[in-house]
Scaffold this active site. Structure first.
Site, mmCIF file in Angstrom:
data_model
loop_
_atom_site.group_PDB
_atom_site.id
_atom_site.type_symbol
_atom_site.label_atom_id
_atom_site.label_comp_id
_atom_site.label_asym_id
_atom_site.label_seq_id
_atom_site.Cartn_x
_atom_site.Cartn_y
_atom_site.Cartn_z
ATOM 1 N N ASP A 33 31.791 57.526 -35.980
ATOM 2 C CA ASP A 33 33.017 57.966 -35.307
ATOM 3 C C ASP A 33 33.501 59.309 -35.824
ATOM 4 O O ASP A 33 33.196 59.724 -36.946
ATOM 5 C CB ASP A 33 34.127 56.915 -35.459
ATOM 6 N N GLU A 39 35.101 54.354 -39.579
ATOM 7 C CA GLU A 39 35.459 54.930 -40.875
ATOM 8 C C GLU A 39 36.695 55.802 -40.779
ATOM 9 O O GLU A 39 37.536 55.820 -41.687
ATOM 10 C CB GLU A 39 34.280 55.750 -41.418
#
Length: 392
Positions: free
Chosen positions: A75, A140
């Site tokens: 991400d 994350e």
């Protein structure tokens, strides 16, 4: 082959794995297809229906030994497209070889560089004693609660038999690379200030606004104290940062609200006392008055730092490799928070290391970019590190 890996990097950068709706499947499929093409063993482990974890494996000659983990995340953070000079998902390259895209520094560069390093090792037919697992994790950038925090407690993770984790760091702006064996803990706090409501033309007692002023004053005083301390320490990871990030409350201008909520982002210094900080927050709320209380939306638990000394064979192998390459480095505490903290939390020693220097930090910033030549050099560094660490 040089242009091939640059093109692969640029294609990966074009995938919009951006919050709040990251395309995790596209990232996992892209890297898995490349790993399959290179002849690696791959596995997709679904944390849930929206969050896949990709595991790429290069098996060692002694697979019973604890393995090496290369961890990265898929991400990336949102962009303000109007403030970019380039399309943030176009992966455009200028004449100096700078590739502009969200994730070019944080941290799709690491994923592709590590995959290419593993491919080179495999093609060279160098036998590694330890198995190397490369993992791609989701979420994350939003705290990892549904990502690495959950993954480390699964049977799939335990079956990887990880003995050492090389996780993300940050690119360094100068010659010296950065290695992180510890990191600050993030606390996301909402301070609720409740009080008397009524008409905005009156002087009510015990209002939420009065209490809010006391809360903000104390938090900003702490911020200033830490800012002064920062002038005498070397690294941001050694201080606690305080930032007011949200204000919520009120319905219209002539109504005194019954509640105002202030949001603060606290990053507790790596060696900070969590009990002392929690007591300080409680005392601030008490000073502000009745009906003031904290709500923790994130409260990272402090975990021990990874000890980097002669008794840690993984570290000595990294240290000797960097010295043999003539690479300058320094060990410090990371000012941010990464998935490495969850590995450390289950007893896996971990370091944060991103193999790119001479790269002005633009993580989460506009015009985030990575230079082509720096990227290629980083691949070579990863190749040597992986070979050394996996042969401990």
């Amino acid at each position: 082959m040089v242009e091939d890996v640059i093109n692969i990097f640029r294609e990966y950068l074009k995938i919009r794995s951006v919050h709040p709706d990251p395309d995790y499947d596209a990232c996992v499929d892209f890297v898995k297809n490349k790993a399959d093409e290179y002849g690696f063993k791959t596995q997709i482990f679904p944390l849930d229906e929206k969050r896949p974890v990709l595991i790429v494996t290069l098996e060692g000659s002694e697979p019973s030994l604890p393995s090496i983990l290369l961890n990265s995340h898929t991400d990336v953070v949102p962009v303000f497209e109007e403030q970019w000079s380039y399309d943030p998902f176009g992966a455009e390259m200028d004449q100096e070889g700078n590739i502009y895209a969200r994730g070019s520094q944080d941290m799709k560069c690491v994923t592709i560089a590590q995959l290419e390093a593993l491919r080179r090792i495999k093609c060279s037919q160098v036998k590694l004693k330890r198995t190397v697992h490369m993992t791609l994790l989701p979420d994350e950038e939003i705290g990892s609660i549904e990502g690495m925090a959950k993954f480390v407690h699964t049977k799939t993770f335990k079956d990887l038999n990880v003995g050492f984790d090389i996780d993300e760091g940050i690119p360094s702006a100068d010659e010296e690379f950065l290695i992180f064996n510890n990191e600050r803990c993030k606390w996301g706090i909402l301070i609720h200030c409740t009080g008397t409501t009524g008409h905005g033309s009156l002087l009510h007692k015990n209002t939420a606004g009065e209490k809010l002023r006391i809360v903000i004053d104390h938090f900003m005083d702490l911020r200033e104290k830490e800012a002064v301390k920062f002038q005498t320490v070397q690294h941001l990871g050694d201080i606690t940062t305080v930032n007011l990030t949200q204000l919520q409350g009120g319905v219209q201008n002539n109504v005194v609200p019954p509640e105002i909520i202030a949001g603060f982002d606290l990053r507790i210094a790596a060696d900070g006392d969590h009990d002392e900080m929690e007591k300080w927050i409680y005392d601030v709320c008490k000073k502000a008055g009745e009906g003031v209380y904290p709500e923790y939306i994130q409260k990272d638990v402090k975990v021990p730092a990874t000890i980097l000394n002669s008794k840690n064979p993984f570290w000595t192998s990294i240290e000797s490799t960097l010295k043999s390459l003539g690479v300058k480095y320094k060990v410090c505490s990371l000012f941010g928070a990464t998935d490495a903290r969850f590995a450390r939390g289950v007893g896996v020693p971990a370091v944060g290391f991103t193999a790119f220097n001479h790269t002005p930090a633009r993580l989460h910033d506009n015009d985030e970019c990575m230079n082509k030549n720096i990227f290629l050099t980083g691949i070579s560094i990863y190749e040597q590190l992986i070979k050394t660490v996996a042969n401990v």
